[in-house]
Design an enzyme around this catalytic site. Structure first.
Site, short mmCIF file in Angstrom:
data_model
loop_
_atom_site.label_atom_id
_atom_site.label_comp_id
_atom_site.label_asym_id
_atom_site.label_seq_id
_atom_site.Cartn_x
_atom_site.Cartn_y
_atom_site.Cartn_z
N HIS A 1 26.21 4.53 -6.67
CA HIS A 1 25.02 4.62 -6.15
C HIS A 1 25.35 5.65 -4.87
CE1 HIS A 1 23.00 2.16 -8.80
NE2 HIS A 1 23.72 1.04 -8.48
N HIS B 1 20.13 0.10 -4.46
CA HIS B 1 20.56 1.45 -4.94
C HIS B 1 20.38 2.63 -4.19
CE1 HIS B 1 20.21 0.01 -9.71
NE2 HIS B 1 20.98 -0.81 -8.72
N THR C 1 -1.81 3.54 3.60
CA THR C 1 -1.27 3.47 2.12
C THR C 1 0.30 3.58 2.16
OG1 THR C 1 -1.16 6.01 2.00
CG2 THR C 1 -3.09 4.88 1.17
N ASP D 1 0.29 3.87 12.36
CA ASP D 1 -0.78 4.48 12.78
C ASP D 1 -2.20 3.58 12.78
OD1 ASP D 1 -1.87 4.18 10.21
OD2 ASP D 1 -2.04 6.32 9.93
N CYS E 1 1.26 2.66 7.66
CA CYS E 1 0.15 3.50 7.67
C CYS E 1 -0.88 2.67 6.70
CB CYS E 1 0.05 5.06 7.47
SG CYS E 1 0.70 5.45 6.00
C1 RB5 Z 1 -5.64 7.00 7.93
O1 RB5 Z 1 -7.00 6.94 7.69
C2 RB5 Z 1 -4.65 7.14 6.64
O2 RB5 Z 1 -4.88 8.37 6.21
C3 RB5 Z 1 -3.38 6.80 6.92
O3 RB5 Z 1 -3.34 5.57 7.38
C4 RB5 Z 1 -2.28 6.92 5.92
O4 RB5 Z 1 -2.88 6.14 4.77
C5 RB5 Z 1 -1.95 8.31 5.22
O5 RB5 Z 1 -1.18 8.32 4.31
#
Ligand code: RB5
Length: 140
Positions: free
Chosen positions: A133, A98, A67, A8, A65
């Site tokens: 596993h 695993h 996080t 994203d 993304c």
């Molecule tokens: C976008 O701002 C952010 O929410 C997305 O990239 C991601 O971190 C969501 O889990």
């Protein structure tokens, strides 16, 4: 190998770093977007990448993304996907050895480019250990 990749707007900066690494390693890359920093909904990109992997059109997927959390949650809704959010080389290696992870998730706002590169290289070159596993991953 055939690698599907998607991100994203929060992950585009890191995807731009990962793409040339995949090319250098000789992989066939199927980039599902996004291609700009305009705000988009990450589940759509997770779905596109996971469908390619689940249908056997790609061997592995990489989702990025901000996080890595949203991508990993969305990816694991597909019953054929074992998505692993990796923050270090140990989790990258173990998610393959695993868990036989078939999708790697990264957080561009969490993991720096140098570490991310090493995570990608480790993840793509580590084999599933199978044995005990295998029966475990077949339980979910
Ligand atoms: C976008 O701002 C952010 O929410 C997305 O990239 C991601 O971190 C969501 O889990």
């Amino acid at each position: 190998m055939k690698i599907a990749i998607g991100c994203d707007h929060g992950g585009i900066s890191l995807k731009k770093i990962v793409l040339p690494i995949l090319a250098e390693l000789g992989h066939e890359v199927h980039d599902q977007g996004t291609d700009t920093e305009s705000s988009v909904d990450y589940p759509l990109y997770a779905k596109a990448v996971c469908e390619l992997v689940a249908e056997g059109k790609c061997d592995y997927g990489i989702l990025i993304c901000g996080t890595g959390i949203g991508m990993s949650m969305a990816a694991n809704r597909n019953e054929k996907i074992r998505a692993a959010l990796c923050f270090d080389l140990y989790t990258a290696r173990m998610s393959r050895e695993h868990n036989n992870a078939n999708v790697l998730c990264l957080g561009a706002r969490v993991t720096g480019p140098g570490l991310a590169e090493e995570i990608v290289r480790t993840w793509l070159t580590t084999d599933f250990a199978a044995g005990r596993h295998l029966q475990r991953i077949e339980m979910f």
